[in-house]
Design a protein around this motif. Structure first.
Motif, PDB file in Angstrom:
ATOM      1  N   ALA A  26     -10.222   0.291   2.693  1.00 12.61           N
ATOM      2  CA  ALA A  26      -9.323   0.738   1.628  1.00 12.61           C
ATOM      3  C   ALA A  26      -8.362  -0.384   1.217  1.00 12.61           C
ATOM      4  CB  ALA A  26      -8.547   1.969   2.083  1.00 12.61           C
ATOM      5  N   PHE A  31      -6.269  -0.411  -2.340  1.00 15.62           N
ATOM      6  CA  PHE A  31      -5.478   0.811  -2.216  1.00 15.62           C
ATOM      7  C   PHE A  31      -4.114   0.462  -1.636  1.00 15.62           C
ATOM      8  CE2 PHE A  31      -9.662   2.787  -2.409  1.00 15.62           C
ATOM      9  CZ  PHE A  31      -9.415   3.956  -3.105  1.00 15.62           C
ATOM     10  N   ASP A  35      -2.076   5.453   0.333  1.00 15.65           N
ATOM     11  CA  ASP A  35      -3.471   5.902   0.236  1.00 15.65           C
ATOM     12  C   ASP A  35      -4.307   5.388   1.400  1.00 15.65           C
ATOM     13  OD1 ASP A  35      -3.362   7.624  -1.922  1.00 15.65           O
ATOM     14  OD2 ASP A  35      -3.840   6.073  -3.399  1.00 15.65           O
ATOM     15  N   GLN A  36      -4.025   4.179   1.888  1.00 16.01           N
ATOM     16  CA  GLN A  36      -4.724   3.680   3.085  1.00 16.01           C
ATOM     17  C   GLN A  36      -4.504   4.636   4.248  1.00 16.01           C
ATOM     18  OE1 GLN A  36      -3.777  -0.445   4.072  1.00 16.01           O
ATOM     19  NE2 GLN A  36      -3.486  -0.870   1.899  1.00 16.01           N
ATOM     20  N   ARG A 132      -8.957   4.788  -6.693  1.00 17.57           N
ATOM     21  CA  ARG A 132      -7.793   3.911  -6.825  1.00 17.57           C
ATOM     22  C   ARG A 132      -7.108   4.214  -8.140  1.00 17.57           C
ATOM     23  NH1 ARG A 132      -9.724  -1.831  -6.523  1.00 17.57           N
ATOM     24  NH2 ARG A 132      -9.446  -1.686  -8.739  1.00 17.57           N
TER      25      ARG A 132
END
Length: 133
Positions: A26, A31, A35-36, A132
């Motif tokens: 990610a 990202f 979000d990771q 993304r």
């Protein structure tokens, strides 16, 4: 596009490896940190379910693109006992292991797309995707 990465799940350590692989992928795809963490947490939960309920399986992580959007796809597969009632296991608060995990509903909330197919005695496959922004 990069080659898919496959993490076999056979032990607790493999759950950590799959989680790290998802986070690293990610990050490489651009990202953000939040979000990771979401992706890594979802993978951790899904890999944990493979280990707990099926014993073994795989987590495949790959880059995807659709309509000019880039994202990550996670495919979790096992040949375990399968899920008799998907609607039931997708309810918040449902647990067969009395665990503190967030379960499948939590993993679904962390991702943008989530699809589960299961057949009793044949196993389960989950496809989930995060795009993304």
């Amino acid at each position: 596009m990069a080659q898919a990465k496959v993490a076999p799940i056979r032990s607790d350590l493999d759950i950590v490896i799959a989680r790290t692989l998802a986070r690293d992928t990610a990050k490489a795809l651009g990202f953000g940190a939040i979000d990771q963490a979401r992706i890594a947490t979802a993978v951790s939960e899904l890999a944990r379910n493979i280990f707990l309920y099926a014993g073994t399986g795989t987590v495949t992580i790959r880059e995807i693109e659709r309509g000019g959007r880039k994202g990550i796809e996670i495919i979790c597969e096992d040949q375990g006992p399968g899920i008799a009632d998907i609607d039931l296991v997708m309810q918040d608060g449902y647990s067969t292991s009395r665990g503190m995990g967030m379960g499948l509903p939590g993993a679904k909330r962390l991702m943008d797309e989530f699809d589960i197919k299961s057949a009793e005695g044949q196993g389960t496959i989950i496809h989930c995707r995060k795009w993304r922004t």
